[in-house]
Design a protein around this motif. Structure first.
Motif, PDB file in Angstrom:
ATOM      1  N   UNK A  84     -13.983 -26.190 -59.686  1.00  0.00           N
ATOM      2  CA  UNK A  84     -15.069 -26.188 -58.722  1.00  0.00           C
ATOM      3  C   UNK A  84     -14.912 -27.383 -57.781  1.00  0.00           C
ATOM      4  N   UNK A  85     -15.239 -27.178 -56.499  1.00  0.00           N
ATOM      5  CA  UNK A  85     -15.092 -28.249 -55.507  1.00  0.00           C
ATOM      6  C   UNK A  85     -16.183 -28.143 -54.454  1.00  0.00           C
ATOM      7  N   UNK A  86     -16.362 -29.222 -53.708  1.00  0.00           N
ATOM      8  CA  UNK A  86     -17.325 -29.173 -52.610  1.00  0.00           C
ATOM      9  C   UNK A  86     -16.689 -28.462 -51.414  1.00  0.00           C
ATOM     10  N   UNK A  87     -17.522 -28.080 -50.474  1.00  0.00           N
ATOM     11  CA  UNK A  87     -17.055 -27.301 -49.328  1.00  0.00           C
ATOM     12  C   UNK A  87     -16.031 -28.073 -48.493  1.00  0.00           C
ATOM     13  N   UNK A  88     -16.228 -29.377 -48.346  1.00  0.00           N
ATOM     14  CA  UNK A  88     -15.299 -30.180 -47.542  1.00  0.00           C
ATOM     15  C   UNK A  88     -13.893 -30.133 -48.122  1.00  0.00           C
ATOM     16  N   UNK A  89     -13.772 -30.262 -49.422  1.00  0.00           N
ATOM     17  CA  UNK A  89     -12.458 -30.204 -50.066  1.00  0.00           C
ATOM     18  C   UNK A  89     -11.811 -28.841 -49.862  1.00  0.00           C
ATOM     19  N   UNK A  90     -12.608 -27.787 -49.925  1.00  0.00           N
ATOM     20  CA  UNK A  90     -12.091 -26.440 -49.721  1.00  0.00           C
ATOM     21  C   UNK A  90     -11.596 -26.260 -48.283  1.00  0.00           C
ATOM     22  N   UNK A  91     -12.354 -26.729 -47.321  1.00  0.00           N
ATOM     23  CA  UNK A  91     -11.987 -26.603 -45.910  1.00  0.00           C
ATOM     24  C   UNK A  91     -10.712 -27.368 -45.591  1.00  0.00           C
ATOM     25  N   UNK A  92     -10.483 -28.500 -46.245  1.00  0.00           N
ATOM     26  CA  UNK A  92      -9.274 -29.288 -45.993  1.00  0.00           C
ATOM     27  C   UNK A  92      -8.003 -28.475 -46.232  1.00  0.00           C
ATOM     28  N   UNK A  93      -8.060 -27.475 -47.097  1.00  0.00           N
ATOM     29  CA  UNK A  93      -6.898 -26.633 -47.371  1.00  0.00           C
ATOM     30  C   UNK A  93      -6.674 -25.524 -46.346  1.00  0.00           C
ATOM     31  N   UNK A  94      -7.585 -25.336 -45.422  1.00  0.00           N
ATOM     32  CA  UNK A  94      -7.456 -24.272 -44.425  1.00  0.00           C
ATOM     33  C   UNK A  94      -6.367 -24.557 -43.404  1.00  0.00           C
ATOM     34  N   UNK A  95      -6.148 -25.812 -43.095  1.00  0.00           N
ATOM     35  CA  UNK A  95      -5.130 -26.234 -42.126  1.00  0.00           C
ATOM     36  C   UNK A  95      -5.294 -25.531 -40.778  1.00  0.00           C
ATOM     37  N   UNK A  96      -6.521 -25.515 -40.272  1.00  0.00           N
ATOM     38  CA  UNK A  96      -6.783 -24.965 -38.949  1.00  0.00           C
ATOM     39  C   UNK A  96      -6.909 -23.458 -38.867  1.00  0.00           C
ATOM     40  N   UNK A  97      -6.782 -22.758 -39.989  1.00  0.00           N
ATOM     41  CA  UNK A  97      -6.894 -21.298 -39.970  1.00  0.00           C
ATOM     42  C   UNK A  97      -8.360 -20.869 -39.914  1.00  0.00           C
ATOM     43  N   UNK A  98      -8.599 -19.666 -39.462  1.00  0.00           N
ATOM     44  CA  UNK A  98      -9.946 -19.105 -39.371  1.00  0.00           C
ATOM     45  C   UNK A  98     -10.278 -18.372 -40.661  1.00  0.00           C
ATOM     46  N   UNK A  99     -11.476 -18.623 -41.193  1.00  0.00           N
ATOM     47  CA  UNK A  99     -11.915 -17.961 -42.424  1.00  0.00           C
ATOM     48  C   UNK A  99     -12.996 -16.934 -42.108  1.00  0.00           C
ATOM     49  N   UNK A 100     -12.929 -15.805 -42.812  1.00  0.00           N
ATOM     50  CA  UNK A 100     -13.929 -14.745 -42.698  1.00  0.00           C
ATOM     51  C   UNK A 100     -14.292 -14.262 -44.096  1.00  0.00           C
ATOM     52  N   UNK A 101     -15.535 -13.832 -44.269  1.00  0.00           N
ATOM     53  CA  UNK A 101     -15.868 -13.164 -45.527  1.00  0.00           C
ATOM     54  C   UNK A 101     -15.569 -11.688 -45.323  1.00  0.00           C
TER      55      UNK A 101
END
Length: 110
Positions: A84-101
């Motif tokens: 489990x992680x906070x949202x900021x840590x999760x976003x750091x792995x996106x590397x500029x990509x766009x996320x969608x549900x």
């Protein structure tokens, strides 16, 4: 199809078992299953979209816009096979990509 408050209450009700899950897709990659651990409802509304964005503030989480335009903010989550992680840590792995549900193909057909 539901409001942020309904989703937030559902997440709280199912937090221990069976849990509440969401499928996220980064650009054109395969959707990943994510367990939602903590959320809050924001008092603002916007136009409905499937794009997920990080809030502008330092302690903000991932903002999911629901069908009625209300905003559910995901503060803590757990990707499959990860801790489990906070949202900021999760976003750091996106590397500029766009996320969608997204809704997985198997659920769309059934």
């Amino acid at each position: 199809e539901e409001s942020a408050l309904t989703c937030h209450n559902r997440m709280r009700g199912f937090s221990v078992w069976p849990g509440t899950f969401l499928y996220l897709q980064l650009d054109d990659e395969k959707p990943m299953k994510v367990k939602i651990a903590e959320t809050r409802v924001l008092g603002e509304t916007t136009e409905a979209t499937q794009v997920i964005e990080k809030g502008p503030g330092k302690g903000d989480g991932l903002r999911l816009v629901c069908a009625d335009g209300s905003i559910l903010e995901v503060l803590r989550l757990q990707p499959a096979t990860r801790k489990e992680m906070d949202a900021k840590s999760f976003v750091n792995g996106w590397q500029g990509r766009t996320a969608r549900w997204v809704i997985p193909a198997a659920e769309e057909e059934g």
